[in-house]
Write an enzyme that holds these catalytic residues in place. Structure first.
Site, PDB file in Angstrom:
ATOM      1  N   HIS A 256       0.872  -1.176   0.000  1.00 33.95           N
ATOM      2  CA  HIS A 256       0.000   0.000   0.000  1.00 33.95           C
ATOM      3  C   HIS A 256       0.912   1.229   0.000  1.00 33.95           C
ATOM      4  O   HIS A 256       2.011   1.189   0.539  1.00 33.95           O
ATOM      5  CB  HIS A 256      -0.839  -0.053   1.279  1.00 33.95           C
ATOM      6  CG  HIS A 256      -1.917   0.979   1.386  1.00 33.95           C
ATOM      7  ND1 HIS A 256      -1.675   2.268   1.778  1.00 33.95           N
ATOM      8  CD2 HIS A 256      -3.257   0.907   1.171  1.00 33.95           C
ATOM      9  CE1 HIS A 256      -2.815   2.953   1.812  1.00 33.95           C
ATOM     10  NE2 HIS A 256      -3.794   2.141   1.442  1.00 33.95           N
TER      11      HIS A 256
ATOM     12  N   GLN B 209      -4.776  -5.131   6.676  1.00 35.55           N
ATOM     13  CA  GLN B 209      -5.816  -5.977   6.069  1.00 35.55           C
ATOM     14  C   GLN B 209      -5.842  -7.380   6.658  1.00 35.55           C
ATOM     15  O   GLN B 209      -6.677  -8.194   6.262  1.00 35.55           O
ATOM     16  CB  GLN B 209      -5.595  -6.086   4.557  1.00 35.55           C
ATOM     17  CG  GLN B 209      -5.703  -4.778   3.806  1.00 35.55           C
ATOM     18  CD  GLN B 209      -7.135  -4.235   3.755  1.00 35.55           C
ATOM     19  OE1 GLN B 209      -8.104  -4.950   4.046  1.00 35.55           O
ATOM     20  NE2 GLN B 209      -7.278  -2.977   3.409  1.00 35.55           N
TER      21      GLN B 209
ATOM     22  N   CYS C  16      -4.712   2.695  -3.698  1.00 34.73           N
ATOM     23  CA  CYS C  16      -3.440   3.119  -3.067  1.00 34.73           C
ATOM     24  C   CYS C  16      -2.346   2.088  -3.282  1.00 34.73           C
ATOM     25  O   CYS C  16      -1.491   1.869  -2.413  1.00 34.73           O
ATOM     26  CB  CYS C  16      -3.614   3.405  -1.575  1.00 34.73           C
ATOM     27  SG  CYS C  16      -4.661   4.809  -1.253  1.00 34.73           S
TER      28      CYS C  16
ATOM     29  N   ASP D  92       2.882  -4.869   7.866  1.00 37.10           N
ATOM     30  CA  ASP D  92       1.694  -4.030   7.766  1.00 37.10           C
ATOM     31  C   ASP D  92       0.471  -4.953   7.819  1.00 37.10           C
ATOM     32  O   ASP D  92       0.132  -5.622   6.842  1.00 37.10           O
ATOM     33  CB  ASP D  92       1.741  -3.239   6.450  1.00 37.10           C
ATOM     34  CG  ASP D  92       0.454  -2.473   6.200  1.00 37.10           C
ATOM     35  OD1 ASP D  92      -0.426  -2.459   7.083  1.00 37.10           O
ATOM     36  OD2 ASP D  92       0.328  -1.889   5.109  1.00 37.10           O
TER      37      ASP D  92
ATOM     38  N   LYS E  47     -10.724  -0.706   9.907  1.00 36.29           N
ATOM     39  CA  LYS E  47     -10.951  -1.844   9.012  1.00 36.29           C
ATOM     40  C   LYS E  47     -11.389  -3.078   9.791  1.00 36.29           C
ATOM     41  O   LYS E  47     -11.651  -4.127   9.217  1.00 36.29           O
ATOM     42  CB  LYS E  47      -9.679  -2.148   8.211  1.00 36.29           C
ATOM     43  CG  LYS E  47      -9.301  -1.016   7.267  1.00 36.29           C
ATOM     44  CD  LYS E  47      -8.081  -1.370   6.464  1.00 36.29           C
ATOM     45  CE  LYS E  47      -7.427  -0.157   5.827  1.00 36.29           C
ATOM     46  NZ  LYS E  47      -8.229   0.514   4.808  1.00 36.29           N
TER      47      LYS E  47
END
Ligand code: PLP
Length: 417
Positions: A134, A214, A375, A211, A237
């Site tokens: 991202h 998600q 993104c 990261d 999220k």
């Protein structure tokens, strides 16, 4: 408390109805049609349990934390710190002090870049990321590398949208000081073998940031088992409010890192001659934090735990399977990304129809999907598409909703020929 029977095993169709009842927005209509919300990778909807936590805080508990000696402030402080402990257990961090409240995954990455990265990275060093990051896990590293004369290296992806481990390994070198890699790709859905990647990076002496923006909504994350040094979580999220997220940082790294922002609450003592800093996590939480957001994130974690990972996995796997099967029947539809290990995210393009037009057409049927580069412009460039349409599912979605999307796409096909 959860109004549903979803906690027990052997769940039935009625469970999903009561789970959906937890999310007030799912009851609304848009453009005269029932809302079909399939943009969960952008942000998830919020259950009443989270909304009520925010409302309760502002209605009857609001006070600043860590400051007051009066009842409300002490209560707010206790609730804020309890949310941290809940987050610590959620990620299986060893200590609550290893969990820093931040605005979201973007701020978590910027914190690591601005504090850890800036203090260790020197000219000639390398930062390794992957080609499916991202922008939040590209741009901050780029800025830092440019500032110090370091090199940003990129481990390539393949046509399936996966990250070949051997190529990743080849991109590591003794110059690699930091590896920053996404756990689950937001535009392809790919689940990376992060445990293996972390272990390779650590063997080569790098510090590793994962990261998890998600990943955290879809799978149980265990930072100790992954062995990473930093892990980022985006609250909004995973059913929590916007403007709140988590940075997990390994204790001794956080201890040694310089502050990211200066201000109130992050100090031990201030004098014009010299200021000393509070220990982590306070060192990284300058100013009044998003107290209500932290409480809301705590409520979201509690909600996820009550729903249960078994239920979440089962629902999301069947939604993904159904979506892949049904979408494949739409003439001229091509998937972008076909990893075997993937979360409930499906990106696609359609011959002769721009992704934005797809989004606009399905919106007429009340269907919310994301269109654009998500993104991840380098991913779009790699697949030579300007944009994709992306449907991303949460456990509260239904197979019928997938069918509504598919029917809307078939109509789009008829309109565009
Ligand atoms: N990383 C990934 C993989 C994302 O999908 C996103 C948001 O889409 C982010 C980082 C940024 O997260 P946040 O909105 O919490 O800053």
């Amino acid at each position: 408390m959860l109004k549903t029977a979803a906690r027990s095993s052997g769940r039935t169709a009625s469970d999903i109805r009561s789970v959906r009842d937890d999310f007030p927005i799912l009851q609304r209509q848009v453009r005269g049609k029932p809302l079909v919300y399939l943009d969960n990778a952008a942000t998830s909807q919020k259950p009443s349990q989270v909304i009520e936590t925010l409302s309760r805080y502002y209605r009857s508990q609001n006070a600043n934390i860590h400051r007051g000696v009066y009842y409300l402030s002490e209560r707010a402080t206790a609730d804020y710190e309890a949310a941290r402990v809940r987050a610590q257990r959620f990620l299986n961090a060893a200590q609550p002090e290893e969990v820093v409240f931040v605005r979201g995954a973007t701020e978590a990455i910027n914190l690591v870049v601005g504090s850890y990265g800036r203090s260790v990275l020197r000219s000639g060093d390398e930062v390794l990321i992957s080609a499916m990051e991202h922008h939040s896990n590209i741009v901050p590293w780029q800025i830092l590398c440019e500032a110090v004369g370091a090199r940003l290296r990129v481990a390539p992806i393949d046509r399936a949208g996966t990250l070949p481990v051997d190529e990743f390994e080849r991109a590591l070198s003794p110059r690699t000081k930091i590896v920053a890699v996404v756990h689950v790709s937001n535009s392809l859905g790919t689940i990376n073998p992060v445990k293996q990647l972390v272990s390779l990076a650590k063997e080569s002496g790098a510090v590793v940031l994962v990261d998890g923006a998600q990943a955290a909504p879809h799978m149980q994350v265990d930072v100790q088992q992954l062995g990473c040094d930093f892990y980022t979580v985006s609250g909004h999220k995973m059913y929590a409010p916007t403007g709140i997220g988590l940075l997990y940082g390994r204790g001794e790294l956080l201890e040694a890192m310089p502050p990211y922002q200066g201000g109130g609450e992050m100090i031990r003592s201030v004098a014009f001659e010299k200021t000393t800093y509070a220990p982590p996590p306070a060192k990284f939480e300058a100013g009044t934090p998003h107290i209500a957001g932290a409480l809301g994130l705590g409520a979201a974690i509690e909600y996820i735990e009550q729903i249960g990972w078994g239920f979440i996995h089962e629902r999301e796997a069947s939604l993904l399977e159904h979506a892949l099967e049904r979408l494949a029947t739409v003439p001229g539809l091509r998937f972008v990304g076909s990893a075997r290990e993937r979360a409930s995210v499906v990106s696609f393009v359609m011959d002769g129809i721009h992704a934005h037009d797809i989004g606009t057409i399905v919106d007429q049927e009340g269907v919310a999907i994301r269109t654009g580069h998500h993104c991840t412009q380098p991913v779009m460039d790699f697949f030579r598409v300007p944009a994709t349409a992306r449907a991303s599912f949460a456990f509260y979605n239904t197979l019928d909703e997938v069918d509504v999307l598919v029917r809307a796409l078939q109509e789009a096909r008829e309109v565009f020929g």
